[in-house]
Structures are given as C-alpha cells and as structure tokens.
Design a protein around this motif. Structure first.
Motif, PDB file in Angstrom:
ATOM      1  N   GLU A 175      20.594   2.254  12.679  1.00 58.86           N
ATOM      2  CA  GLU A 175      21.915   2.495  12.083  1.00 58.86           C
ATOM      3  C   GLU A 175      21.736   2.956  10.636  1.00 58.86           C
ATOM      4  O   GLU A 175      20.985   2.359   9.877  1.00 58.86           O
ATOM      5  N   GLY A 176      22.454   4.020  10.251  1.00 60.22           N
ATOM      6  CA  GLY A 176      22.359   4.507   8.879  1.00 60.22           C
ATOM      7  C   GLY A 176      23.494   5.425   8.511  1.00 60.22           C
ATOM      8  O   GLY A 176      23.290   6.457   7.870  1.00 60.22           O
ATOM      9  N   ARG A 224      22.001  12.238   9.328  1.00 56.38           N
ATOM     10  CA  ARG A 224      20.930  13.159   9.730  1.00 56.38           C
ATOM     11  C   ARG A 224      19.561  12.521   9.552  1.00 56.38           C
ATOM     12  O   ARG A 224      18.656  12.719  10.386  1.00 56.38           O
ATOM     13  N   SER A 225      19.383  11.779   8.468  1.00 54.49           N
ATOM     14  CA  SER A 225      18.089  11.133   8.231  1.00 54.49           C
ATOM     15  C   SER A 225      17.732  10.189   9.370  1.00 54.49           C
ATOM     16  O   SER A 225      16.589  10.177   9.850  1.00 54.49           O
ATOM     17  N   VAL A 226      18.703   9.415   9.817  1.00 52.38           N
ATOM     18  CA  VAL A 226      18.443   8.453  10.881  1.00 52.38           C
ATOM     19  C   VAL A 226      18.288   9.159  12.225  1.00 52.38           C
ATOM     20  O   VAL A 226      17.462   8.762  13.060  1.00 52.38           O
ATOM     21  N   ASN A 231      28.408   5.662  19.204  1.00 53.39           N
ATOM     22  CA  ASN A 231      29.538   5.711  18.280  1.00 53.39           C
ATOM     23  C   ASN A 231      29.521   4.465  17.404  1.00 53.39           C
ATOM     24  O   ASN A 231      29.509   3.335  17.909  1.00 53.39           O
ATOM     25  N   HIS A 232      29.528   4.666  16.095  1.00 54.66           N
ATOM     26  CA  HIS A 232      29.432   3.570  15.133  1.00 54.66           C
ATOM     27  C   HIS A 232      30.556   2.549  15.306  1.00 54.66           C
ATOM     28  O   HIS A 232      30.319   1.331  15.247  1.00 54.66           O
ATOM     29  N   CYS A 233      31.759   3.010  15.516  1.00 50.93           N
ATOM     30  CA  CYS A 233      32.915   2.116  15.628  1.00 50.93           C
ATOM     31  C   CYS A 233      32.841   1.285  16.909  1.00 50.93           C
ATOM     32  O   CYS A 233      33.085   0.065  16.887  1.00 50.93           O
ATOM     33  N   VAL A 234      32.500   1.925  18.015  1.00 51.38           N
ATOM     34  CA  VAL A 234      32.357   1.207  19.278  1.00 51.38           C
ATOM     35  C   VAL A 234      31.238   0.181  19.182  1.00 51.38           C
ATOM     36  O   VAL A 234      31.335  -0.927  19.727  1.00 51.38           O
ATOM     37  N   ALA A 235      30.172   0.515  18.456  1.00 52.43           N
ATOM     38  CA  ALA A 235      29.067  -0.429  18.282  1.00 52.43           C
ATOM     39  C   ALA A 235      29.525  -1.696  17.565  1.00 52.43           C
ATOM     40  O   ALA A 235      29.113  -2.808  17.920  1.00 52.43           O
ATOM     41  N   ASN A 288      24.548  -2.768  10.974  1.00 55.69           N
ATOM     42  CA  ASN A 288      23.237  -3.284  11.347  1.00 55.69           C
ATOM     43  C   ASN A 288      22.700  -2.570  12.583  1.00 55.69           C
ATOM     44  O   ASN A 288      23.465  -1.987  13.359  1.00 55.69           O
ATOM     45  N   GLY A 289      21.415  -2.643  12.766  1.00 57.49           N
ATOM     46  CA  GLY A 289      20.782  -1.981  13.897  1.00 57.49           C
ATOM     47  C   GLY A 289      21.072  -2.653  15.219  1.00 57.49           C
ATOM     48  O   GLY A 289      21.065  -1.989  16.275  1.00 57.49           O
ATOM     49  N   ALA A 290      21.331  -3.976  15.205  1.00 57.22           N
ATOM     50  CA  ALA A 290      21.553  -4.696  16.460  1.00 57.22           C
ATOM     51  C   ALA A 290      22.790  -4.185  17.190  1.00 57.22           C
ATOM     52  O   ALA A 290      22.802  -4.099  18.424  1.00 57.22           O
TER      53      ALA A 290
END
Length: 360
Positions: free
Chosen positions: A26-27, A106-108, A127-131, A318-320
C-alpha cells in the motif's frame, strides 16, 4: 463500541488446512506499508513507514514517491522475516491500484510488478477504499454494517447491496482528513505522528469541560457534506481570535472536531435508517479518533446497534488491508491481471468494484 480483538500474528491449528500467503503493498498517500496475510485471514506481518514533512507543510507527490522508493524493498524484507515465510510460499501479490496520489501510486505499482515477475506470482490490483472496508470487516468481525469511511483523501458513507459497495453520501469538495490536516498547519501543530492526532490531543488537553466552543458553519446537503467553506471560515477566524486571545488553539481544535464529526454522524445515521441497519463500521485514518468513535457509538446505541471501530494498526493505511482484499479477490477467481495491465489510477471509485466475493 466494538474494538478489534484480532492478534497481529496467529497460527493455524494442525487440523486446519495449511494456509497460503498474500503479500500486500500500500502506498497511495504518505504511508508505505507491506504485509503478509494468509488466505484464512491471519495477519502475520504489517509494517509501514510514514513520510512526515516539516511543520507547516503538506506532503508533496514527488517527495512522497521518493520516500516510498527508499523504503519499499527493506519493508518487503521485514514483512517476510516477521511473517517467517519464504517467497515460494506467496500465492499472489496485491497492490493499491487507486485512488490516491499519482507519483506514490506509481512507485508502489512498479515495486509490485517487479516482485511479481521475480517471484513468478500473480498480481492483483486492489481498490484502496474497498480494502479499508474489508480490513475493518475482518478485524471487527462485523457482518454487514453501514460504513463510514473517513480519511485524508476520502469521505464516504457506504452500504453493501447486490455485489457493490454503494455510496449513499460523500464530501462534495475536500475530505475530512484533509480539512483537519490543513487546519493543523494554520495553528502550527506538527505533522508527527499525524496532524489529526495532534488536533485530537489538543482538543481534550486540560479537559473538554474547559473548552470554549466557537460556532462554525455546519454544511450538510442531503446525504452529502462540505468542508471547504468551514475550513476557510475557521482559517480566517483563527488568526483574529488567537491574536485577540478570545479563543485558544485548544478551543479551536475542539470546535472543529465537534462540528465536522457531528456532520458525519448525522449523514451516517440517515443512511442507517434508509438501509434498516443498526450497526456502523468506521474505517480510514480519521477513524482512529476516539471522539469520533464515541459519537458513533452513542448514535448506534440509541438505535439498538453497535459501532465497530479499529485502532491505528488497521485504520491508518496499511499493507494488510491490501493483502486481505487481494486474497478475497484472488480466491473468488476474478482478481489477477497480466503484469503489463497492473497499472494505477488516481481516480477509482468505491462503487466501481464488482464485489464478487460476497453473495449476501
């Protein structure tokens, strides 16, 4: 208020099927996070680094992207070591496709594609929001609540229906987290550990009974909220009242929190009434705020329900959350894409995602 009980690392019993593992990256903003999560929902590692700009400044895309590039490889190594697994045990790579800031995303995405090619793993755009939603559902064991998603870049009231997370209300301009961050810069609060946290601490410093409340614009339009006018008003007033010493910084922090959170709780309760729901799940970085959690808990209790809230481990990016959502998508059979199609986008709406892993 129901807090998460999940442990950061648990082991399956011998009778259970041996799990496979997903690496999540995540980034989308100023945090770079990497985690290892099993297909059974066990969080074996969840590490991150935060880019903290100087006091009075926000984080810029180029500098944030550089920060992520510097930390992503060491974080991957830390996540694997903490989880005590080998890359051969990785089932797939999940990464944040969007929404978010272009350069950090883009970096991630480049890091995720590289790892997927090196380890010959499928790659799953998330999708960040769904995550955020799926992480909240996992750690609180909430089934189908109305969701209040509040962060630096997003503010939405969401409910699940027919394989999509439907948006019932949202901000029509800036996100609530962005409002808080920008106000913190006006009154000189530092960015570490976060502007919103420092506002929260200032608001209750010395006891809220000693606070003086400033009347601020309260802008609710149907199911939507607006924060830009409120922010402009308090920015202008802050300079005057602080100079005159009629209000303190602590008074202004208290007044801002009470006003914006009341707006959010109002539209959330309206969505709950519409959906016939009594439970609410609060996710996103601003969801760490104890005052907001308390207001949601009081509202839900009045409706005979519960407020499900998490702490900074899972509220903050977070990545989790990415790894777990990638696991759900991959196991549902519609998540992986060719590496060449593992792109990112700054605009990716919550309700754009077909939630094929839920059939309730």
């Amino acid at each position: 208020m129901v807090a998460p009980s999940i442990e950061s690392k648990t082991q399956p019993s011998p009778a259970q099927e041996q799990p496979r593992y997903i690496l999540g990256l995540e980034g989308s903003a100023n945090k770079i996070g990497v985690a290892v999560v099993s297909t059974q929902g066990q969080i074996l590692s969840n590490v991150r680094e935060t880019f903290v700009p100087p006091t009075g400044h926000g984080f810029l895309p180029r500098e944030t992207a550089q920060h992520h590039r510097q930390h992503v490889v060491p974080l991957i190594a830390r996540a694997l070591k903490q989880a005590d697994i080998h890359p051969d045990q990785i089932l797939c790579i999940g990464y944040t496709k969007g929404p978010g800031m272009g350069a950090p995303l883009r970096s991630v995405a480049v890091a995720a594609r590289t790892v997927a090619l090196l380890w010959r793993c499928p790659i799953v755009p998330v999708n960040h929001c769904v995550a955020h939603i799926e992480m909240g559902r996992l750690v609180t064991a909430s089934h189908n609540p109305v969701v209040l998603y509040v962060s630096g870049g997003n503010t939405q009231v969401i409910a699940y229906a027919h394989n999509r997370y439907r948006i019932f209300g949202e901000t029509i301009d800036i996100a609530v987290g962005n409002c808080l961050d920008r106000f913190a810069r006006v009154v000189g609060l530092p960015n570490a550990p976060s502007p919103g946290y420092n506002i929260e601490q200032a608001a209750k410093k010395g006891g809220v009974q000693n606070r003086k409340f400033m009347q601020l614009p309260y802008v609710v339009k149907g199911m939507d909220v607006s924060f830009s006018g409120l922010l402009s008003f308090i920015e202008t007033e802050a300079k005057k009242v602080l100079a005159e010493q009629t209000y303190t910084v602590e008074d202004l922090c208290f007044s801002l929190q009470e006003t914006v959170f009341a707006m959010l709780v109002e539209v959330t309760e309206r969505a709950m009434a519409h959906c016939g729901q009594s439970d609410v799940l609060c996710v996103g970085g601003v969801g760490c705020n104890v005052r907001l959690q308390q207001m949601l808990s009081d509202m839900a209790a009045d409706r005979g329900g519960r407020a499900f809230c998490t702490d900074e481990r899972f509220c903050i990016d977070n990545g989790a959350m990415v790894a777990w959502t990638a696991a759900l998508m991959f196991q549902a059979g519609a998540g992986a894409v060719p590496v060449a199609q593992a792109t990112c986008t700054q605009r990716f709406r919550t309700d754009d995602v077909y939630v094929n892993w839920r059939d309730d």
